[in-house]
Design a protein around this motif. Structure first.
Motif, PDB file in Angstrom:
ATOM      1  N   VAL A  80       0.859  -1.186   0.000  1.00 55.77           N
ATOM      2  CA  VAL A  80       0.000   0.000   0.000  1.00 55.77           C
ATOM      3  C   VAL A  80       0.899   1.242   0.000  1.00 55.77           C
ATOM      4  O   VAL A  80       1.857   1.336   0.752  1.00 55.77           O
ATOM      5  N   GLY A  81       0.578   2.191  -0.882  1.00 52.59           N
ATOM      6  CA  GLY A  81       1.344   3.441  -0.969  1.00 52.59           C
ATOM      7  C   GLY A  81       2.456   3.400  -2.010  1.00 52.59           C
ATOM      8  O   GLY A  81       3.076   4.423  -2.276  1.00 52.59           O
ATOM      9  N   GLU A  82       2.700   2.252  -2.593  1.00 51.20           N
ATOM     10  CA  GLU A  82       3.782   2.135  -3.581  1.00 51.20           C
ATOM     11  C   GLU A  82       3.217   2.166  -5.005  1.00 51.20           C
ATOM     12  O   GLU A  82       2.021   2.045  -5.211  1.00 51.20           O
ATOM     13  N   ALA A  83       4.129   2.295  -5.968  1.00 44.46           N
ATOM     14  CA  ALA A  83       3.736   2.376  -7.378  1.00 44.46           C
ATOM     15  C   ALA A  83       4.588   1.427  -8.208  1.00 44.46           C
ATOM     16  O   ALA A  83       5.708   1.077  -7.829  1.00 44.46           O
ATOM     17  N   VAL A  84       4.033   1.028  -9.337  1.00 48.77           N
ATOM     18  CA  VAL A  84       4.721   0.141 -10.273  1.00 48.77           C
ATOM     19  C   VAL A  84       4.566   0.738 -11.669  1.00 48.77           C
ATOM     20  O   VAL A  84       3.454   1.123 -12.060  1.00 48.77           O
ATOM     21  N   ARG A  99      -1.003   1.752  -5.626  1.00 52.23           N
ATOM     22  CA  ARG A  99      -1.908   1.090  -4.675  1.00 52.23           C
ATOM     23  C   ARG A  99      -2.191   2.064  -3.543  1.00 52.23           C
ATOM     24  O   ARG A  99      -1.320   2.376  -2.731  1.00 52.23           O
ATOM     25  N   LEU A 100      -3.440   2.540  -3.499  1.00 45.18           N
ATOM     26  CA  LEU A 100      -3.821   3.542  -2.500  1.00 45.18           C
ATOM     27  C   LEU A 100      -4.347   2.925  -1.213  1.00 45.18           C
ATOM     28  O   LEU A 100      -4.293   3.561  -0.155  1.00 45.18           O
ATOM     29  N   GLY A 101      -4.893   1.743  -1.286  1.00 41.05           N
ATOM     30  CA  GLY A 101      -5.443   1.093  -0.109  1.00 41.05           C
ATOM     31  C   GLY A 101      -5.374  -0.403  -0.292  1.00 41.05           C
ATOM     32  O   GLY A 101      -4.854  -0.907  -1.291  1.00 41.05           O
ATOM     33  N   GLU A 102      -5.928  -1.122   0.693  1.00 40.37           N
ATOM     34  CA  GLU A 102      -5.878  -2.586   0.643  1.00 40.37           C
ATOM     35  C   GLU A 102      -6.510  -3.119  -0.643  1.00 40.37           C
ATOM     36  O   GLU A 102      -5.990  -4.029  -1.255  1.00 40.37           O
ATOM     37  N   ASN A 103      -7.630  -2.517  -1.051  1.00 41.04           N
ATOM     38  CA  ASN A 103      -8.312  -2.971  -2.267  1.00 41.04           C
ATOM     39  C   ASN A 103      -8.526  -1.837  -3.267  1.00 41.04           C
ATOM     40  O   ASN A 103      -9.424  -1.899  -4.098  1.00 41.04           O
ATOM     41  N   LYS A 104      -7.723  -0.792  -3.178  1.00 40.65           N
ATOM     42  CA  LYS A 104      -7.899   0.358  -4.069  1.00 40.65           C
ATOM     43  C   LYS A 104      -6.638   0.593  -4.893  1.00 40.65           C
ATOM     44  O   LYS A 104      -5.553   0.817  -4.352  1.00 40.65           O
ATOM     45  N   ASP A 138      -3.577  15.101  -9.036  1.00 42.13           N
ATOM     46  CA  ASP A 138      -4.257  14.438  -7.929  1.00 42.13           C
ATOM     47  C   ASP A 138      -4.231  12.931  -8.167  1.00 42.13           C
ATOM     48  O   ASP A 138      -4.595  12.467  -9.254  1.00 42.13           O
ATOM     49  N   VAL A 139      -3.836  12.169  -7.169  1.00 45.66           N
ATOM     50  CA  VAL A 139      -3.712  10.725  -7.330  1.00 45.66           C
ATOM     51  C   VAL A 139      -5.073  10.041  -7.430  1.00 45.66           C
ATOM     52  O   VAL A 139      -5.188   8.994  -8.062  1.00 45.66           O
ATOM     53  N   GLU A 140      -6.103  10.614  -6.842  1.00 48.17           N
ATOM     54  CA  GLU A 140      -7.436   9.992  -6.870  1.00 48.17           C
ATOM     55  C   GLU A 140      -8.114  10.122  -8.237  1.00 48.17           C
ATOM     56  O   GLU A 140      -8.804   9.218  -8.675  1.00 48.17           O
TER      57      GLU A 140
END
Length: 175
Positions: A80-84, A99-104, A138-140
């Motif tokens: 969570v919080g990382e990028a690929v 990955r913004l959250g457990e399932n997001k 904005d990441v969202e």
């Protein structure tokens, strides 16, 4: 007494157009030039119509086009919080999965909408950053929050299936 030699017309004609050979005179006057110009512009416009139709057809179908699903990474390999980084839909279209959250999960093409510089995820700021001209997204939503970019990053729709994250389609930009 002054000589009359300089005051005489050298030829019997009473005008000075005797030295123009009318057979070699240009045949294109202003009206003819304008007709040619308008005709050439019309021919160019008509010849470009097929290419415009092809481009319009391609743009209209972008939102509905689903590409072959491409595996980005396994869920267990991205905290969570990382990028690929990955490529989608083509091999030269770089993108970023975050990955913004457990399932997001969110994914965007990572070419800045200002001048196509690469966009990076800065976890500490919680923003995507374009270092070329200090653009922020904005990441969202992928919407620009600062700098020169005016359009959001193209979103890539993802799907989590059997413990892996897959890229499905590129969401068309809505004006």
């Amino acid at each position: 007494m002054p000589s009359d030699k300089n005051n005489k017309i050298p030829f019997e004609e009473d005008n000075y157009t005797h030295n123009i050979v009318r057979n070699n005179e240009r045949k294109l006057d202003r009206r003819g030039f304008m007709k040619t110009l308008v005709g050439a512009a019309g021919a160019f416009a008509v010849s470009s119509l097929p290419w415009g139709a092809v481009a319009a057809k391609e743009l209209i179908g972008l939102g509905d086009k689903e590409y072959p699903h491409k595996k980005i990474t396994d869920v267990s390999k991205i905290p969570v919080g990382e990028a690929v980084e990955f490529t989608f839909p083509g091999e030269h279209d770089t993108a970023l999965l975050i990955r913004l959250g457990e399932n997001k999960y969110v994914a965007y093409q990572n070419a800045c909408t200002h001048l196509r510089c690469p966009v990076f995820w800065v976890k500490e700021q919680g923003e995507m950053v374009c270092p070329c001209h200090h653009g922020f997204f904005d990441v969202e939503t992928g919407a620009p929050t600062g700098g020169p970019p005016r359009r959001p990053l193209p979103e890539i729709q993802v799907k989590v299936e059997k413990g892996a994250v897959y890229a499905v389609r590129v969401k068309r930009y809505e004006a």
